[in-house]
Structures are given as structure tokens and as C-alpha cells.
Design a protein around this motif. Structure first.
Motif, short mmCIF file in Angstrom:
data_model
loop_
_atom_site.label_atom_id
_atom_site.label_comp_id
_atom_site.label_asym_id
_atom_site.label_seq_id
_atom_site.Cartn_x
_atom_site.Cartn_y
_atom_site.Cartn_z
N CYS A 43 39.68 -14.51 1.40
CA CYS A 43 39.43 -15.42 2.52
C CYS A 43 40.18 -14.91 3.73
N ASP A 78 40.62 -17.51 7.84
CA ASP A 78 40.03 -18.73 7.27
C ASP A 78 41.16 -19.61 6.71
N GLY A 102 35.29 -13.05 9.41
CA GLY A 102 34.24 -13.82 8.73
C GLY A 102 33.78 -13.04 7.52
N ARG A 133 31.39 -18.40 9.24
CA ARG A 133 32.85 -18.45 9.07
C ARG A 133 33.56 -17.87 10.31
#
Ligand code: FAI
Length: 533
Positions: A299, A318, A449, A467
């Protein structure tokens, strides 16, 4: 330690000792002698025991046959093996021993020639062959088979317990069973090492596929063996209704499975799988790098001037998903980074080392698991079980020709400037750690992302773009495999991605390249692919 009367304890009157590793030997022999045990022993083992002033009978005296052929034949004699293998619960075995004039052994202490160490030292094949112990495993297996009558000790670490058991009236049956199981594990480990070496080195199969990096008989022998030792039982497996345990490969280079835990709750099954993905992802980069993993997918991955900066950038990718993540670094964790991590709920942190004070800072959180591990293997063979079998493959490492930007082909657009190329290289390396289909958008050495694990590339592209949000505009993108159609690429183009790196190789490469060209997007083709399933 006195054995209880009903424990199946058998008094030890006679012991056979033949050990390569002489550590603890004189202490053991002295203790056995003190307990009234007669000791029979081979060549240099007997010399060591006699040197300590303990009476010992040479095995050649017992057999009436000299040790010969450079030690290839010492204990391989019926007088030795009848003494080990007689089932003394049986009257007819005892009667036969009487007839033959053989006394039984109640204890056998053996450890084997250092075959694995000799191979690892790079010794010539003849020298390695000489270190294949034959008489030792024969005695160990015989004694282990006959555990109702004999105790067998193969590990010097067990000598103090063995001496105590002998002094206390002999091993209980339960102890002899444990010792026998350990002895068979010892010979099994040994045989797997010998069989692997014979199969892969001495007599490799001939087939070779001829292509660079292609499968050869030497990499993938006709038989593969390994032994694993349980190093921990885990609270549960992937889910609470699944039992689980951690095993270490007794021959492999140490990795996450052998990591030292400095703080925190016990590692879970999922911590190990995520930890392994994180550990590997961090080491895909040469600059200071941090990978934050959830459910085996990143992530956030970033490189930085230092590890604290890399962490800030990786976390910013994220932050929602990074909650409860597993963090790995390829550099020492600084106090600055530790302060940052201490602010975020983190399950595990893995690093090669921690600066003074960093562990104290991290430990403010009671539960965070803090691990020190050795760098993951740079290459090697990895295994994946499938029902009814096992897949072996060479580890996917970032060293293919196509991973070097010098070998990339500029398919369309203006050649990337230095910073853009750095970002493309970073994105390409980071993408390796993402489950396929993988699309990773990056900017300034950090993922912004990530689209992962989708069954088509368009969905992965959407995920990555969603994202990234506004960060997609001006970012670069990497795709772990070729775009089969222009549609996935178009999603990136529409979001403002300005340069893309991908393997190429689709039958529709022209259409994909045309779409990039029409949008003025730079596209590099690597010719290499990094699927991860
Ligand atoms: N050949 C034999 O009869 C034989 N019997 C025992 N050994 C090994 O000889 C070693 C001990 O020899 P020494 O006591 O000479 O150091 C042990 O590691 C033992 O496993 C043998 N050596 C190799 O096979």
C-alpha cells in the motif's frame, strides 16, 4: 534423577561411543564411568576418552578386526551390530547373544562425519565422498530401531541429560522413544543432504533447454529433498479455525523465518506472509527503501535520501490502507523513522538493524512486533505447493536484461529526462512486488497509486488511478505485463500519466503504442515481465 519403576527404565551397563564432534565427550565419558558403565569406542574417540583417564575398550578389541580402509570399516561388524540390535525383551535374543559371546549395548552415542560442512567448504568431490559416514548412520539407525532396549544420543547438547538419566537408573521408555525419533531425524537430514548433492552435483540429469535463464537439469534435479524443523507453533493459520506452525529449512540461508524478534506480540501466520512480501519488496531497491504491505500487496513503497524520508513517502501513498500494515526497510531504522512509525498502528516492522534508541521509541506501542532479519536471498529456488505436488521456480529477481533501463526501447514519445527515468525505474522495480495484474503509479521515488490483483488490466489501471487521485496527473506508470489492448493504458492517459514503462510483446503492441503516441505519452518497453501470483 531416579526413573520411576514403571517407566520402562533400563539400566545402562555398556555404552558404545563413536563421535566425530568430540565436544562434551570427556565429561560424558567421565560421568558414564562414574555410573559404572563400560565404554567401547572407536579410534580417536577412544583416544580422547583414554586421555581423560577414563577406561575404554577399543572397538577393534571387541571385533577382533582392525579398523581399516582409512576408517571406512570400523564398527561395521556383527559383534557391534548384534550388541545394538538385540531386543533384550526377548529371551531368544538374549540366548543367542550368550551363544555368540556378545554383550548388549544399552546406550549408543554417535555423531556423524561433517558431510554438509565439507561440501560447503568447496572441497573436491573425492573429499566430500570420504565424508559420507556409513558406519555411524548404521549404528544410529540400529539403535533407534531398537529403542525398546537401547538409548541413542546423536547431539552433544543432550549429553548432560543422558548422563543424568544413566546415573538415575537408565532412560525411561518415553526418553528412548524421543531419542530414537531425534536420531532418525538426524540420519534423515544427513541422507537428504547426501542425496541432494549426489543428484545435483555428482550425477545431474543431462537435459538443458538452452535458452538464457531456461530450465536445466542441474537447477531442477530429478529428485528434490529438503527437511524442515519446526521453530514455532502459531496461534492459528490464515484464519482462526486453521492450526499453523513455522518451520525452518535446515539447509537454506537464513531469512525472515529466522528473524530475531525484539519486541511485541507473537508473530502470526499472516504476519509472516506479509512480512516476507514486505521484506522482499524493500530489497528490490538499492536506495534507502520502505515497503508497507497489507495482505501481501504494497500500500506504499518509496525510496528516499534517508530511511525516514522513504517511510514518509511510502506512508503518504495510502495512509488509510497503511493502518495495521507490515513495514520493511532495507536500511537501519533511524530514531526519526521510529518516531514516525510510533504514531501509526503498525503490526510488524522488519529491518536489518535499528539505530540506538529506535527500538525504545517503537516499543512505546506494546503490540508492535519488531524484527531484525538478514537480507533476503538475492536468488535461488522458491517452492509453491499445488494439490498433489510442488512447483519449483527460480526466484523472480530484478536482474533481467530488461530491468536495466539501458536496455529499454523507447517505443514512443520524447526520451525521459533524468528524474522521469529515475521514477520509471523505481515504478518498474516497485511493480515487481504487486500481485498481478499490477499497475503502479509513481512520482518522486514513491508509489502514489497501486492497482493489484485484478483479473483484467483495465480494472487495475482504474484502481491505481482512483487511489492516486489528483496525484495521477504528471505521475509515471508501470505495468507488470504488457497491455493486451489500449484500454488499460487509456485509463492512465485520461488520468494524466505522462510516461509509462511496460514489457511490450502483445500482438496489439502497435495499437497500444499508437494510443500513447496520440496522447503524447512517453512509453518504454522492457522486454521483461514481472508477474506475481
Ligand atoms: N565405517 C565405520 O565403520 C564407522 N564407524 C563409525 N564411524 C564414524 O567414525 C566417527 C568416529 O571415529 P573416530 O572415533 O575415529 O573419531 C564417527 O563420526 C562415526 O560416525 C565410521 N565411519 C564411517 O563410516
Amino acid at each position: 534423577m531416579n526413573a520411576p519403576a514403571d517407566s520402562g527404565a533400563r539400566a545402562v551397563k555398556r555404552a558404545l561411543i563413536s563421535v566425530y564432534d568430540k565436544s562434551g565427550l570427556t565429561e560424558l565419558a567421565t560421568a558414564l564411568h562414574g555410573a559404572g558403565v563400560e565404554i567401547v569406542s572407536t579410534g580417536s574417540t577412544a583416544k580422547t576418552i583414554a586421555g581423560a583417564g577414563v577406561p575404554v575398550v577399543e572397538v577393534s578389541e571387541l571385533t577382533g578386526f582392525p579398523e581399516c580402509l582409512e576408517g571406512r570399516v570400523k564398527t561395521l561388524h556383527p559383534r557391534v551390530h548384534a550388541g545394538i540390535l538385540a531386543d533384550t525383551r526377548k529371551d531368544d535374543h538374549l540366548a543367542q547373544l550368550d551363544e555368540l559371546g556378545v554383550a548388549p549395548f544399552e546406550l549408543v552415542v554417535v555423531n556423524l562425519y561433517p558431510f554438509t560442512e565439507t561440501v560447503a567448504s568447496g572441497a573436491a568431490p573425492d573429499e566430500c565422498v570420504e565424508q559420507i559416514d556409513i558406519g555411524g548412520p548404521s549404528m544410529v539407525r540400529a539403535a533407534a530401531k531398537n529403542h525398546p532396549s537401547v538409548g541413542v544420543v546423536v547431539d552433544p547438547a543432550d549429553y548432560p541429560d543422558a548422563a543424568a538419566a544413566v546415573a538415575g537408573g537408565g532412560f525411561t521408555l518415553a526418553q528412548r522413544k524421543q531419542l530414537a525419533a531425534k536420531a532418525f531425524r538426524h540420519t534423515a537430514d544427513y541422507d537428504v543432504a547426501v542425496a541432494s548433492w549426489m543428484t545435483s552435483v555428482v550425477a545431474p540429469s543431462e537435459e538443458t533447454a538452452g535458452e538464457p535463464g531456461a530450465t536445466t537439469g542441474a537447477q531442477f534435479p530429478v529428485w528434490a529433498g529438503a527437511t524442515w524443523k519446526r521453530s514455532a507453533t502459531l496461534r492459528y493459520g490464515e484464519n482462526p479455525h486453521q492450526g499453523a506452525a513455522l518451520y525452518v529449512d535446515t539447509d537454506a540461508a537464513p531469512g525472515l523465518a529466522q528473524a530475531e524478534q525484539l519486541h511485541g506480540k507473537e508473530m502470526s501466520f499472516n504476519n509472516y506472509t506479509d512480512g516476507d512480501a514486505a521484506w522482499r519488496a524493500a530489497y528490490d531497491h538499492t536506495e534507502p527503501a520502505v515497503a508497507i504491505i497489507k495482505h501481501a500487496n504494497p500500500c506504499g513503497i518509496a525510496v528516499g535520501a534517508d530511511i525516514a524520508e522513504a517511510h514518509r513517502k511510502a506512508h503518504a501513498c495510502d495512509p488509510v490502507s497503511a493502518y495495521g500494515g507490515v513495514i520493511a526497510t532495507n536500511r537501519e531504522v533511524s530514531v526519526e523513522m521510529a518516531e514516525q512509525v510510533a504514531e501509526i498502528f503498525t503490526e510488524v516492522i522488519i529491518a536489518p538493524s535499528y539505530a540506538d534508541g529506535a527500538v525504545d521509541v517503537l516499543s512505546r506501542k506494546k503490540n508492535i512486533r519488531i524484527l531484525v532479519a538478514q537480507a533476503p536471498a538475492e536468488s535461488g529456488i522458491e517452492m509453491r505447493p499445488v494439490s498433489g505436488g510442488l512447483l519449483l521456480q527460480e526466484r523472480d529477481v530484478i536482474d533481467a536484461e530488461g530491468d536495466d533501463p539501458a536496455n529499454w526501447t523507447l517505443a514512443t514519445g520524447t526520451a525521459a529526462d533524468e528524474q522521469t527515468l529515475r521514477d520509471l525505474v523505481f515504478a518498474w522495480r516497485a511493480c515487481r512486488a504487486v500481485k498481478s495484474n499490477a499497475i503502479l503509479l509513481a512520482s518522486d521515488g514513491a508509489s502514489v497509486g497501486v492497482g493489484m490483483g485484478q483479473v483484467n488490466r483495465v480494472d487495475s489501471a482504474h484502481l491505481a488511478v482512483n487511489r492516486a487521485g489528483e496525484r495521477a496527473a504528471g505521475a509515471v506508470g508501470a505495468s507488470d505485463a504488457f497491455f493486451p489492448f489500449p484500454d488499460g493504458l487509456q485509463v492512465l492517459i485520461d488520468a494524466g500519466v505522462r510516461a509509462v514503462v511496460q514489457p511490450g510483446g502483445s500482438v496489439r503492441d502497435n495499437e497500444v503504442i499508437e494510443a500513447a503516441k496520440a496522447a503524447g505519452v512517453t512509453m518504454y518497453l522492457t522486454g521483461a515481465r514481472h508477474f506475481a501470483h
